[in-house]
Design a protein around this motif. Sequence first.
Motif: not given
Length: 256
Positions: A226-235
């Motif tokens: 969830x954190x990954x998808x919420x972050x800029x890393x998943x832009x």
Amino acid sequence: MTTDQFSVADKNVIITGSSQGIGAVTARRFVEDGANVVVSSRTQEKIDDVVDDLDGPGRAIAIECDVRDRASVGALIEATVEEFGSVDVLVNNAGASFMSNYEDISENGWKTIVDINLHGTYHCSQLAGEQMRNGDGGVIVNLASVAGMDGAPYMSHYAAAKAAVVNLTKTLAFEWAGDDVRVNCVSPGFVATPGVESQMGVTAEEIDRTAVDRRIGLSEEIADTIQFLSSKGASYITGETIVARGVPDIMESPDL
Ligand SMILES: NC(=O)c1ccc[n+]([C@@H]2O[C@H](COP(=O)([O-])OP(=O)(O)OC[C@H]3O[C@@H](n4cnc5c(N)ncnc54)[C@H](OP(=O)(O)O)[C@@H]3O)[C@@H](O)[C@H]2O)c1
């Protein structure tokens, strides 16, 4: 690439159904990373306890909300904007199910499960999405389930609702791409949470790991996704569903 890419610091986040389980663990993770988090469920006492237990650097507040009730969701969004100024991330985590043969599910039972898992996602995404689209955009992360992808014996209502959530994720991502709103989904396998324990009538330790799944997940592992998808890393990721089940699909084959 730095780990900052995966930070949610300074984001204003709503996590529905965060009085326990995956939602509560994700709230902790986000606050520890510096996000401002609205912890929410139908039970004020439980969400107050979750918030009392959280340590910054981020902030957390508790707002009661039943995701089936549009007015209640409207009040949640309004209170979030009043407190934090925007909704940057919405985690549609509230969910519920019960086990029953398909032929024995009452109309009321069917509608209740679809209401929480699908209509709750509809209300929250539409109302939070309005804020995001009129502001600087945002991120929606839906919680579906492998049940929604593979089907799930004795949970047909839940599996059907979660399948719809996976599908909605794609459509909404398409419709709101131009508004800088990314919409993605996490489909967990079997995760040890209070909800699962009460549904199955056993504790996580007592669950036969080999019978149910090859590996029971931890809420922390779902919070990571969830954190990954919420972050800029998943832009550059939108409309996708990440399956987090600990084993590849092929391992579920009865021949293995
Ligand atoms: N655990 C798993 O194995 C698993 C697997 C696949 C998918 N998932 C999905 O992941 C999400 C979290 O699962 P979990 O196992 O952590 O859940 P859980 O332990 O059963 O907790 C469910 C949360 O949702 C809240 N909730 C229930 N009905 C609600 C409503 N009408 N409005 C607002 N909040 C409501 C509950 O709080 P209140 O009762 O206080 O409202 C609670 O905080 C769910 O969407 C679930 O379907 C879980």
